[in-house]
Design a protein around this motif. Structure first.
Motif, PDB file in Angstrom:
ATOM      1  N   LYS A   1      14.244  -3.551   7.510  1.00  0.00           N
ATOM      2  CA  LYS A   1      12.989  -3.204   6.842  1.00  0.00           C
ATOM      3  C   LYS A   1      12.248  -4.465   6.378  1.00  0.00           C
ATOM      4  O   LYS A   1      11.028  -4.578   6.543  1.00  0.00           O
ATOM      5  CB  LYS A   1      13.271  -2.298   5.652  1.00  0.00           C
ATOM      6  CG  LYS A   1      12.078  -1.976   4.781  1.00  0.00           C
ATOM      7  CD  LYS A   1      11.103  -1.012   5.433  1.00  0.00           C
ATOM      8  CE  LYS A   1      11.635   0.401   5.420  1.00  0.00           C
ATOM      9  NZ  LYS A   1      10.602   1.403   5.803  1.00  0.00           N
TER      10      LYS A   1
ATOM     11  N   SER B   1      12.807   1.924   0.007  1.00  0.00           N
ATOM     12  CA  SER B   1      12.352   2.726   1.147  1.00  0.00           C
ATOM     13  C   SER B   1      13.305   2.644   2.339  1.00  0.00           C
ATOM     14  O   SER B   1      13.262   3.489   3.231  1.00  0.00           O
ATOM     15  CB  SER B   1      10.956   2.271   1.580  1.00  0.00           C
ATOM     16  OG  SER B   1      10.992   0.967   2.153  1.00  0.00           O
TER      17      SER B   1
ATOM     18  N   GLU C   1      10.381  -2.248  -3.755  1.00  0.00           N
ATOM     19  CA  GLU C   1       9.839  -1.062  -3.077  1.00  0.00           C
ATOM     20  C   GLU C   1      10.322  -0.983  -1.639  1.00  0.00           C
ATOM     21  O   GLU C   1      10.669   0.097  -1.145  1.00  0.00           O
ATOM     22  CB  GLU C   1       8.318  -1.096  -3.129  1.00  0.00           C
ATOM     23  CG  GLU C   1       7.738  -0.854  -4.520  1.00  0.00           C
ATOM     24  CD  GLU C   1       6.226  -1.027  -4.567  1.00  0.00           C
ATOM     25  OE1 GLU C   1       5.666  -1.518  -3.558  1.00  0.00           O
ATOM     26  OE2 GLU C   1       5.630  -0.686  -5.595  1.00  0.00           O
TER      27      GLU C   1
END
Length: 301
Positions: free
Chosen positions: A170, A192, A188
């Protein structure tokens, strides 16, 4: 967040003072002097004929400690250094042997919530994480430039992050679009990347916690520095002197435990705490951040 009066409450203070077996006139090394919580109490025990050698990698905390220790009853020698540089510090202090060494491996509370350090996702901060400004590499540089596979290994090896590959993937995808430069954006992205299980209860800790821990340990070379300290410290202990280490992470505690065992097997040290000393319920009620603290103590033979 309301900080403690001096920016940090010393952990396991009473136990540490007891196990160090402090006496007037001794020379004691506080390898992580921080906000001087342990150091001030040590100075009072060793008195006017004693010497306290304080080390800290953070010049801001060292400056605070110098001010707080200004009226200490013993001689105070403070050094901006990492405890991995213990040999150099003691050489500069003219100390060939000492009566006790303390290393509290935890961060000071003030460091966690000061945006200059970039350690916390509680508030948005620049992604830095360096405790010692002499270090050149920041967490932002690691997150944005480290190869994806290597980044995943760092997260897994230093913080046992089970989703390390997903998180690294990610982050690698996101940084191609724009650099990751703040703690809020990093947190964040990590959140996620971690899948949520249906019907599972909310985790007790934020999903980003392990990633932040691993990056902080990598930036500050915490495991390498601890290994250097554990290798050097016994050499400078006088006979009957004690080495006390307070750790907060399982990897740190394991390293201390193994180093003490190895030194005991070679006849260098005697382990005094077969199991680690942990905070009492009374201390935890006053300072919940102490909950993961482990104190181990060994004595020079």
């Amino acid at each position: 967040m309301v900080l403690p009066r001096h920016g940090h409450d010393p952990v396991l203070l009473d136990s540490t003072l007891q196990w160090l077996n402090l006496l007037p006139g001794q020379t004691i090394v506080d390898c992580t002097v921080g906000r001087a919580g342990h150091a001030l109490c040590i100075s009072q025990r060793i008195g006017p004929d004693g010497t306290l050698i304080g080390i800290d990698a953070d010049p801001k905390n060292l400056e605070f400690a110098q001010s707080r220790l200004a009226e200490a009853p013993c001689e105070i020698r403070l050094f901006h250094a990492n405890f991995a540089e213990l040999a150099d510090v003691l050489s500069a202090a003219g100390a060939t042997g000492v009566h006790g060494i303390l290393a509290d491996l935890g961060l000071s509370t003030n460091q966690l919530f000061d945006s200059r350090y970039g350690l916390s996702f509680a508030n948005d901060m620049p992604l830095d994480m360096r405790i010692d400004p002499r270090l050149s590499e920041t967490a932002a540089q690691i997150v944005n430039k480290m190869p994806e596979k290597q980044l995943a290994n760092v997260l897994y090896e230093l913080a046992q992050e089970r989703y390390s590959r997903q998180i690294a993937g990610k982050l690698a995808f996101a940084r191609r679009r724009s650099p990751i430069t703040t703690t809020e954006r990093l947190a964040e992205l990590v959140r996620s990347a971690i899948p949520r299980r249906r019907g599972s209860r909310t985790e007790k800790i934020d999903p980003a916690t392990r990633t932040f821990l691993a990056l902080r340990m990598k930036v500050n070379r915490e495991m390498e520095n601890l290994a250097a300290l554990l290798q050097q410290a016994p050499k400078f202990l006088l006979k009957g002197a004690r080495l006390a280490v307070i750790s907060f992470q399982s990897m740190e505690d394991r390293a201390v435990k193994q180093a003490f065992r190895s030194a005991e097997q070679t006849g260098l040290l005697k382990i005094l705490t077969k199991k680690p000393i942990t905070p009492s319920n009374a201390e935890l009620a006053l300072n919940p951040r102490a909950r993961s603290a482990n104190l181990r103590v060994a004595e020079k033979l």
